[in-house]
Design a protein around this motif. Sequence first.
Motif, PDB file in Angstrom:
ATOM      1  N   LEU A 187      68.248-117.384  73.626  1.00 42.57           N
ATOM      2  CA  LEU A 187      68.328-118.544  73.213  1.00 42.57           C
ATOM      3  C   LEU A 187      67.138-119.834  72.131  1.00 42.57           C
ATOM      4  N   ALA A 188      66.066-118.610  71.941  1.00 46.09           N
ATOM      5  CA  ALA A 188      65.152-118.639  70.424  1.00 46.09           C
ATOM      6  C   ALA A 188      65.481-119.247  69.516  1.00 46.09           C
ATOM      7  N   HIS A 189      67.142-117.859  69.199  1.00 40.86           N
ATOM      8  CA  HIS A 189      67.811-117.637  67.797  1.00 40.86           C
ATOM      9  C   HIS A 189      68.441-119.536  67.158  1.00 40.86           C
ATOM     10  N   LEU A 190      68.663-119.364  68.917  1.00 43.20           N
ATOM     11  CA  LEU A 190      69.801-120.046  67.991  1.00 43.20           C
ATOM     12  C   LEU A 190      69.306-122.203  68.383  1.00 43.20           C
ATOM     13  N   GLY A 191      67.830-121.773  67.911  1.00 39.61           N
ATOM     14  CA  GLY A 191      66.731-122.733  67.519  1.00 39.61           C
ATOM     15  C   GLY A 191      67.377-122.958  65.986  1.00 39.61           C
ATOM     16  N   ALA A 192      67.489-122.252  65.686  1.00 44.18           N
ATOM     17  CA  ALA A 192      67.678-122.309  63.809  1.00 44.18           C
ATOM     18  C   ALA A 192      69.021-123.687  63.615  1.00 44.18           C
ATOM     19  N   PHE A 193      70.042-123.221  64.659  1.00 44.82           N
ATOM     20  CA  PHE A 193      71.105-124.609  64.171  1.00 44.82           C
ATOM     21  C   PHE A 193      70.536-125.872  64.302  1.00 44.82           C
ATOM     22  N   GLY A 194      69.879-126.276  64.889  1.00 39.82           N
ATOM     23  CA  GLY A 194      69.431-127.359  65.234  1.00 39.82           C
ATOM     24  C   GLY A 194      68.254-127.621  64.069  1.00 39.82           C
ATOM     25  N   THR A 195      67.632-126.258  63.901  1.00 38.37           N
ATOM     26  CA  THR A 195      66.665-126.471  62.632  1.00 38.37           C
ATOM     27  C   THR A 195      67.603-126.734  61.817  1.00 38.37           C
ATOM     28  N   ALA A 196      68.178-126.177  61.083  1.00 39.56           N
ATOM     29  CA  ALA A 196      68.884-125.500  59.861  1.00 39.56           C
ATOM     30  C   ALA A 196      69.821-127.186  59.553  1.00 39.56           C
ATOM     31  N   TYR A 197      70.219-127.323  60.921  1.00 37.67           N
ATOM     32  CA  TYR A 197      70.978-129.048  60.383  1.00 37.67           C
ATOM     33  C   TYR A 197      69.818-130.323  60.156  1.00 37.67           C
ATOM     34  N   LEU A 198      69.244-130.321  60.654  1.00 33.15           N
ATOM     35  CA  LEU A 198      67.976-131.263  60.642  1.00 33.15           C
ATOM     36  C   LEU A 198      67.270-131.265  59.210  1.00 33.15           C
ATOM     37  N   TYR A 199      67.318-130.019  58.449  1.00 32.78           N
ATOM     38  CA  TYR A 199      66.700-129.303  57.384  1.00 32.78           C
ATOM     39  C   TYR A 199      67.364-129.711  56.565  1.00 32.78           C
ATOM     40  N   LEU A 200      68.744-129.830  56.556  1.00 32.89           N
ATOM     41  CA  LEU A 200      69.810-130.643  55.720  1.00 32.89           C
ATOM     42  C   LEU A 200      69.939-131.290  55.565  1.00 32.89           C
ATOM     43  N   ARG A 201      69.553-131.885  56.012  1.00 34.60           N
ATOM     44  CA  ARG A 201      69.711-133.345  56.368  1.00 34.60           C
ATOM     45  C   ARG A 201      68.544-134.493  55.680  1.00 34.60           C
ATOM     46  N   SER A 202      67.762-133.651  55.464  1.00 29.63           N
ATOM     47  CA  SER A 202      66.293-133.978  55.433  1.00 29.63           C
ATOM     48  C   SER A 202      66.534-134.511  53.582  1.00 29.63           C
ATOM     49  N   PRO A 203      65.354-134.530  53.174  1.00 26.92           N
ATOM     50  CA  PRO A 203      64.956-135.363  52.295  1.00 26.92           C
ATOM     51  C   PRO A 203      64.367-134.201  51.200  1.00 26.92           C
ATOM     52  N   TRP A 204      64.221-133.273  51.982  1.00 24.30           N
ATOM     53  CA  TRP A 204      63.406-131.729  50.970  1.00 24.30           C
ATOM     54  C   TRP A 204      64.454-130.893  51.358  1.00 24.30           C
ATOM     55  N   ALA A 205      65.804-131.234  51.390  1.00 23.78           N
ATOM     56  CA  ALA A 205      67.016-130.214  51.323  1.00 23.78           C
ATOM     57  C   ALA A 205      67.441-129.352  50.160  1.00 23.78           C
ATOM     58  N   PRO A 206      67.518-128.145  49.600  1.00 18.90           N
ATOM     59  CA  PRO A 206      67.870-127.766  48.475  1.00 18.90           C
ATOM     60  C   PRO A 206      68.921-128.318  47.596  1.00 18.90           C
ATOM     61  N   ARG A 207      69.215-128.414  47.029  1.00 19.37           N
ATOM     62  CA  ARG A 207      69.585-129.161  45.712  1.00 19.37           C
ATOM     63  C   ARG A 207      70.725-128.530  45.266  1.00 19.37           C
ATOM     64  N   ALA A 208      71.371-128.224  44.975  1.00 16.78           N
ATOM     65  CA  ALA A 208      72.567-127.764  44.549  1.00 16.78           C
ATOM     66  C   ALA A 208      72.395-127.913  43.172  1.00 16.78           C
ATOM     67  N   TRP A 209      72.226-126.418  42.276  1.00 21.10           N
ATOM     68  CA  TRP A 209      72.282-126.478  40.971  1.00 21.10           C
ATOM     69  C   TRP A 209      73.112-127.061  39.894  1.00 21.10           C
TER      70      TRP A 209
END
Length: 298
Positions: A187-209
């Motif tokens: 289940l530890a690997h599934l933590g990536a889902f929540g972390t990735a979603y929060l990161y994509l919605r954060s101000p630090w998310a990578p921007r499109a070129w």
Amino acid sequence: MPYRDSYAADPTAFGPRLTPWVTRLLIAITAVFLGLFIADDLLRLGLTEWVVWVPRNVLRQPWSALTFPLVHREILGTLFTLLTLYFFGGALETHWGGRGFLRFCAVSAAGGLVLSLILWAVQPGMGAMPLLGFTGAIYGMLLAFAVLWPEMEINIWGIIPVKAKWLALFSAVIGFIISVQSGGFGLAHLGAFGTAYLYLRSPWAPRAWGDLPPRRTPARKPQRAVVPWAGKKEAPAQTPAAPRPAAAAGARRGAHAEKELLDDVDRILDKISAEGLSSLTEDERKRLDEVSRRYRTN
């Protein structure tokens, strides 16, 4: 696992590709797999336990927080990781650039690491279970692909069309079932889902070129009116020109610097069109970031 190009404005924007960081990760994962196979399966050196993440060994083996994503010991799991990275990683790296893609993979993998510590705190028996593999980052890629292009159809094995959003959900459900059946620590690997979603919605998310200033159009020079010559006239007495104020000179220098900046942006955009995003140097990427921020603030 080809993509349906009809959903893309540019038919070449999606599909499997070997971008620079995807290529490096494929080589690194394969090299570590072969190296551990020789060291542990053939020579019996026992190196795997020193490079996998074990929560209770966090102080004794802190380097394992960096090495565990590259460690794979089962050939089927390794092949699945390599194929998924090849099919999805290239599109994300093309969209975000190399640094944005690598940072996103690191954040996703870190989400699995943090959740493993939480599971250890909740159930101390899980502190001895190892965590290894690029699975967390793969889960993050599937989620990011679903967030960016949810309606993109992906043909599994070339015959089963599945939209990206359903593929990400299906992967999460299957991962959860397998983790529970294997003892729960997966289940530890599934933590990536929540972390990735929060990161994509954060101000630090990578921007499109693609978020670049618009290409400027060259200004047309005004045409001079043709006046018939009416003979030589005496030139009026010239009075000494008054010196231009310093503000006008500063404005002229600012306009010249702005022209040079826009000329440089045009050159970089032409380079992207001709050679692709991966051909840009670090200085050129920083230049585009600087101009992009200036246009957004203005």
